[in-house]
Write an enzyme that holds these catalytic residues in place. Sequence first.
Site, PDB file in Angstrom:
ATOM      1  N   HIS A   3     -23.063  -4.323   1.622  1.00 46.70           N
ATOM      2  CA  HIS A   3     -23.566  -3.142   0.916  1.00 46.70           C
ATOM      3  C   HIS A   3     -23.912  -2.047   1.914  1.00 46.70           C
ATOM      4  O   HIS A   3     -24.519  -2.331   2.927  1.00 46.70           O
ATOM      5  CB  HIS A   3     -24.811  -3.523   0.110  1.00 46.70           C
ATOM      6  N   ALA A  53       0.835  -1.209   0.000  1.00 47.91           N
ATOM      7  CA  ALA A  53       0.000   0.000   0.000  1.00 47.91           C
ATOM      8  C   ALA A  53       0.861   1.245   0.000  1.00 47.91           C
ATOM      9  O   ALA A  53       1.967   1.252   0.544  1.00 47.91           O
ATOM     10  CB  ALA A  53      -0.918   0.010   1.220  1.00 47.91           C
TER      11      ALA A  53
END
Length: 127
Positions: free
Chosen positions: A102, A7
Amino acid sequence: LDFVATAVFANPNLGTCGYTEEQAHKKFGGIKVYKSEFTPLRNHISGAPDKAFMKIIVETYTDRVVGMHMVGHNAGELMQGFSVALKMGVTKKQLDSTVGIHPTSAEEFVTMRSADHESKEPPHDSK
């Protein structure tokens, strides 16, 4: 060390795990590439213009996911989790069968269904 997550904690974050598209094509021959660019829900709500970009690279002849890459919020955090799946040999079919949470950016990795492009070269000698 093919599936070590990496990262860059810049703005936006960059997270990567596995092979780049070019590396995978050279090593495996046939690959499918899935891409998604979208505005995360958190940015819609806040009015921030930032988008997220995601890419999945799949070895065509085995369906094995060999690379995942992301630019966007929490990209490093997401790649750390997905690196376990890549290390364990996750297939695209297995990603597709996963129910995403979600609304999250991670959900996008398990809902990409159509390849952006594909190379159908025969497998290379992976020695």
